[in-house]
Structure formats: structure tokens, C-alpha cells
Design a protein around this motif. Structure first.
Motif, PDB file in Angstrom:
ATOM      1  N   LYS A 129      46.643  15.991 -17.856  1.00 52.91           N
ATOM      2  CA  LYS A 129      47.515  14.848 -18.139  1.00 52.91           C
ATOM      3  C   LYS A 129      46.982  13.578 -17.484  1.00 52.91           C
ATOM      4  N   ILE A 130      46.510  13.708 -16.259  1.00 54.47           N
ATOM      5  CA  ILE A 130      45.952  12.539 -15.564  1.00 54.47           C
ATOM      6  C   ILE A 130      44.742  11.988 -16.307  1.00 54.47           C
ATOM      7  N   LYS A 131      43.868  12.876 -16.744  1.00 56.19           N
ATOM      8  CA  LYS A 131      42.662  12.414 -17.426  1.00 56.19           C
ATOM      9  C   LYS A 131      42.999  11.795 -18.777  1.00 56.19           C
ATOM     10  N   THR A 132      43.974  12.374 -19.468  1.00 58.60           N
ATOM     11  CA  THR A 132      44.343  11.872 -20.786  1.00 58.60           C
ATOM     12  C   THR A 132      45.135  10.574 -20.699  1.00 58.60           C
ATOM     13  N   THR A 133      46.142  10.542 -19.823  1.00 56.23           N
ATOM     14  CA  THR A 133      47.058   9.396 -19.753  1.00 56.23           C
ATOM     15  C   THR A 133      46.452   8.210 -19.013  1.00 56.23           C
ATOM     16  N   LEU A 134      45.769   8.494 -17.915  1.00 55.84           N
ATOM     17  CA  LEU A 134      45.220   7.411 -17.096  1.00 55.84           C
ATOM     18  C   LEU A 134      43.749   7.119 -17.391  1.00 55.84           C
ATOM     19  N   GLY A 135      43.102   8.008 -18.132  1.00 57.56           N
ATOM     20  CA  GLY A 135      41.682   7.814 -18.406  1.00 57.56           C
ATOM     21  C   GLY A 135      40.836   7.882 -17.150  1.00 57.56           C
ATOM     22  N   TYR A 136      41.298   8.688 -16.177  1.00 55.68           N
ATOM     23  CA  TYR A 136      40.612   8.719 -14.882  1.00 55.68           C
ATOM     24  C   TYR A 136      39.426   9.674 -14.905  1.00 55.68           C
ATOM     25  N   GLN A 137      38.317   9.228 -14.318  1.00 58.41           N
ATOM     26  CA  GLN A 137      37.133  10.065 -14.154  1.00 58.41           C
ATOM     27  C   GLN A 137      36.967  10.385 -12.674  1.00 58.41           C
ATOM     28  N   PHE A 138      36.962  11.655 -12.334  1.00 54.59           N
ATOM     29  CA  PHE A 138      36.933  12.079 -10.937  1.00 54.59           C
ATOM     30  C   PHE A 138      35.590  11.790 -10.287  1.00 54.59           C
ATOM     31  N   ASN A 139      35.656  11.347  -9.026  1.00 54.55           N
ATOM     32  CA  ASN A 139      34.442  11.196  -8.234  1.00 54.55           C
ATOM     33  C   ASN A 139      33.864  12.558  -7.873  1.00 54.55           C
ATOM     34  N   TYR A 140      34.760  13.512  -7.599  1.00 52.76           N
ATOM     35  CA  TYR A 140      34.351  14.861  -7.204  1.00 52.76           C
ATOM     36  C   TYR A 140      35.104  15.882  -8.057  1.00 52.76           C
ATOM     37  N   PRO A 141      34.688  16.028  -9.324  1.00 51.58           N
ATOM     38  CA  PRO A 141      35.374  16.974 -10.209  1.00 51.58           C
ATOM     39  C   PRO A 141      35.103  18.427  -9.842  1.00 51.58           C
ATOM     40  N   ASP A 142      33.984  18.678  -9.134  1.00 49.01           N
ATOM     41  CA  ASP A 142      33.595  20.041  -8.762  1.00 49.01           C
ATOM     42  C   ASP A 142      33.486  20.139  -7.241  1.00 49.01           C
ATOM     43  N   PRO A 143      34.415  20.835  -6.600  1.00 48.38           N
ATOM     44  CA  PRO A 143      34.377  20.938  -5.130  1.00 48.38           C
ATOM     45  C   PRO A 143      33.084  21.531  -4.589  1.00 48.38           C
ATOM     46  N   MET A 144      32.455  22.437  -5.334  1.00 47.76           N
ATOM     47  CA  MET A 144      31.204  23.028  -4.862  1.00 47.76           C
ATOM     48  C   MET A 144      30.087  21.997  -4.831  1.00 47.76           C
ATOM     49  N   GLN A 145      30.029  21.133  -5.825  1.00 45.90           N
ATOM     50  CA  GLN A 145      29.002  20.087  -5.835  1.00 45.90           C
ATOM     51  C   GLN A 145      29.189  19.133  -4.671  1.00 45.90           C
ATOM     52  N   TRP A 146      30.447  18.836  -4.335  1.00 46.61           N
ATOM     53  CA  TRP A 146      30.713  17.980  -3.177  1.00 46.61           C
ATOM     54  C   TRP A 146      30.199  18.639  -1.905  1.00 46.61           C
ATOM     55  N   LEU A 147      30.473  19.921  -1.741  1.00 48.34           N
ATOM     56  CA  LEU A 147      29.989  20.631  -0.559  1.00 48.34           C
ATOM     57  C   LEU A 147      28.459  20.669  -0.525  1.00 48.34           C
ATOM     58  N   GLN A 148      27.883  20.987  -1.657  1.00 50.75           N
ATOM     59  CA  GLN A 148      26.421  21.112  -1.714  1.00 50.75           C
ATOM     60  C   GLN A 148      25.724  19.788  -1.432  1.00 50.75           C
ATOM     61  N   ALA A 149      26.375  18.682  -1.785  1.00 50.92           N
ATOM     62  CA  ALA A 149      25.801  17.370  -1.502  1.00 50.92           C
ATOM     63  C   ALA A 149      25.843  17.069   0.002  1.00 50.92           C
ATOM     64  N   ASN A 150      26.726  17.792   0.716  1.00 57.28           N
ATOM     65  CA  ASN A 150      26.839  17.671   2.186  1.00 57.28           C
ATOM     66  C   ASN A 150      26.965  16.205   2.608  1.00 57.28           C
ATOM     67  N   ILE A 151      27.901  15.513   1.957  1.00 57.88           N
ATOM     68  CA  ILE A 151      28.086  14.087   2.183  1.00 57.88           C
ATOM     69  C   ILE A 151      28.682  13.840   3.567  1.00 57.88           C
ATOM     70  N   GLN A 152      28.099  12.925   4.302  1.00 57.19           N
ATOM     71  CA  GLN A 152      28.618  12.557   5.619  1.00 57.19           C
ATOM     72  C   GLN A 152      29.684  11.479   5.442  1.00 57.19           C
ATOM     73  N   GLU A 153      30.901  11.784   5.841  1.00 55.79           N
ATOM     74  CA  GLU A 153      32.018  10.887   5.591  1.00 55.79           C
ATOM     75  C   GLU A 153      32.608  10.355   6.895  1.00 55.79           C
ATOM     76  N   ALA A 154      33.110   9.134   6.815  1.00 56.45           N
ATOM     77  CA  ALA A 154      33.881   8.597   7.942  1.00 56.45           C
ATOM     78  C   ALA A 154      35.200   9.329   8.005  1.00 56.45           C
ATOM     79  N   GLU A 155      35.657   9.587   9.216  1.00 57.20           N
ATOM     80  CA  GLU A 155      36.929  10.296   9.367  1.00 57.20           C
ATOM     81  C   GLU A 155      38.100   9.337   9.345  1.00 57.20           C
TER      82      GLU A 155
END
Length: 277
Positions: free
Chosen positions: A251-277
Motif C-alpha cells: 500500500k505504501i509503495k502504491t499510494t505514496l510511490g515510495y522507493q525504499f533506500n533499504y528494501p533488502d535487509p541482507m543487502q544493508w548488512l552486507q554493505a556494512n554501512i557505518q552509521e551515525a548513532e
């Protein structure tokens, strides 16, 4: 048109949300419980106000805080034994104050815990069968907000939250966990902020949305890798009751036309992105 936004609860999500909205040109009010914490908000360009809900409203300037076109309520239930009753009273007190200040639009940040442990694909048409104390409180608050004639309201339900200091490798490290093949339902903080921003820009009110990443890797695959990346002991998985609950974000993708920055949690982990806390 929304120009002034008030955020009640400027913590893990609310503070970076406020900073992002200011960059987008909005005027943002924000609240913290303690007066000495207001300087931290002010340093980020946020108009800061003290607010405590005990459960009645206690504030240094409630009229100033609620001088807005949109009120974002982002305060989860606490962990006291009277969580449900207390949290419902807190939100009711805040809604009464918002009505007195003629707030017209409200975004309530909720949780997919309102659906309980029901199985299969869960979407906005699924029955809310909350089982936990906090889940039942959130369900009741959702109903009250939607039935309140003074406000145009939207409810945004997030699944498991990750990002910043919420590092999933710590969640289950060293624990014995059942259901290794159960799909996970999580969403990254940057997508929480992106979705809220998109909702505001689309002026989408009178709706409810479930928010989770598009992909749902197994609990074992995700949490083992998450622990490894923090060099923590991985969870120990055993056979046991499994879940096949999957939160749909269609519904979010259809109604809001939103494209996720991190649609796949495994890809986010594998990228091992260093984030500010």
C-alpha cells in the motif's frame, strides 16, 4: 499546505527526522522531557520545548509547541506495569491540548505489533489482534485518533526498527532462539524518515500504512550475519515454533510511490554501512 511541523518525541527517530525536515524547508518544533535537553535540539535549528506527560500535559509552553500545521506523535508506550492505561491517558491528554490549540492534522507513529502473531501476509485490511500490553494500547489509540472529529489523521505502523544505535547484531547475540527459518519484518530508520517525508509531501491523511522492508530474509541468516559484523557471539538457533508472518508494504509503495533506500535487509548488512548513532 504544511509549513510548520511539531514532533512530540525527539529521540532515536524524532531528532534525525526533525533535522531532515528542516533541510527540506519546514519549520520544526520539537519536545524533550527534560529542560536541560532542549539545547541539543536548538543546536540543530529546532524550536525546542519541554514536555512531560504524567499523564497530564506538563510543559514550559504547550501553546508554542503545538503551534503547527501538523503534529507528529512519536512516543511509544513505556515499560511500566500500567503501560496500556498510562500511555492511553498520555495520548488523550496530548490530543485535548492539540484540539485546544486548533491542530488540524496528526501523524501517529504506531507499530505492526497491533496485529499480534497472526500468520501469513499481513496488510492494512488484516484484523488487528494485538496480544501484548503495548500493542493493545496502540490499537486503542489508533481507534481514538481516527474517530476524533477535530483532526485529519494518518497512522504509520513501523515493523522492527534498525539503524543508528539500534544495531541488530546486538539484539539476539548469544541467545538461544527458535524458529530459524521465520521471516523477519524490519525497517531502517532512513526509510522511516523517507516515508514520513513522502506522506507529508503527498498530503495523505485519513489513511493507515504498514511499513516494512520489501524483503524478509530468515531470522537465522539475518541475525547470524548481523552478529558476525559486530564480532559478537551469534545466536544459537534451535528448531521450534516458526512464524510465517510477513508485513506487506504494498500500500505504501502504491499510494505514496515510495522507493525504499533499504528494501533488502541482507543487502544493508552486507554493505556494512557505518552509521551515525
Amino acid at each position: 499546505m504544511i509549513k510548520r511541523i511539531s514532533i512530540v518525541g525527539c529521540g532515536w527517530l524524532g531528532l534525525p527526522l526533525a533535522k531532515s525536515l528542516i533541510k527540506d524547508g519546514y519549520s520544526v518544533n520539537g519536545s524533550k522531557r527534560e529542560l536541560h535537553e532542549l539545547a541539543k535540539l536548538q543546536a540543530q535549528g529546532i524550536k525546542a520545548y519541554q514536555l512531560e506527560l504524567n499523564p497530564q500535559v506538563e510543559s514550559n509552553d504547550i501553546a508554542g509547541l503545538l503551534n503547527c500545521d501538523l503534529l507528529i506523535i512519536n512516543i511509544p508506550p513505556g515499560r511500566k506495569t500500567n503501560t496500556a492505561e498510562f500511555h492511553i491517558a498520555q495520548i488523550n491528554a496530548l490530543l485535548r491540548a492539540a484540539e485546544q490549540q486548533t491542530v488540524k492534522k496528526i501523524l501517529f507513529i504506531s507499530s505492526t505489533s497491533v496485529y499480534g502473531s497472526q500468520q501469513g501476509v499481513v496488510d492494512e485490511l488484516s484484523e488487528r489482534l494485538a496480544e501484548t500490553t503495548s500493542g493493545r494500547a496502540l490499537k486503542q489509540i489508533e481507534d481514538q485518533i481516527f474517530s476524533h472529529s477535530a483532526f485529519q489523521a494518518t497512522v504509520l505502523r513501523f515493523s522492527g526498527l534498525v539503524g543508528g544505535q539500534r544495531k541488530p547484531g546486538r539484539f539476539l547475540s548469544g541467545k538461544t532462539v527458535s524458529g530459524p527459518l521465520s521471516p523477519i519484518n524490519i525497517i531502517h530508520r532512513s526509510d522511516c524518515i523517507g516515508l514520513i517525508t513522502q506522506l507529508i509531501k503527498r498530503d495523505q491523511w485519513g489513511e493507515d500504512f504498514n511499513a516494512s522492508a520489501s524483503e524478509h530474509p530468515s531470522k537465522q541468516a539475518f541475525y547470524q550475519l548481523a552478529a558476525e559484523q559486530l564480532t559478537l557471539p551469534p545466536p544459537h538457533f534451535v528448531e521450534g515454533a516458526s512464524s510465517n508472518k510477513v508485513i506487506s508494504n504494498q500500500k505504501i509503495k502504491t499510494t505514496l510511490g515510495y522507493q525504499f533506500n533499504y528494501p533488502d535487509p541482507m543487502q544493508w548488512l552486507q554493505a556494512n554501512i557505518q552509521e551515525a548513532e
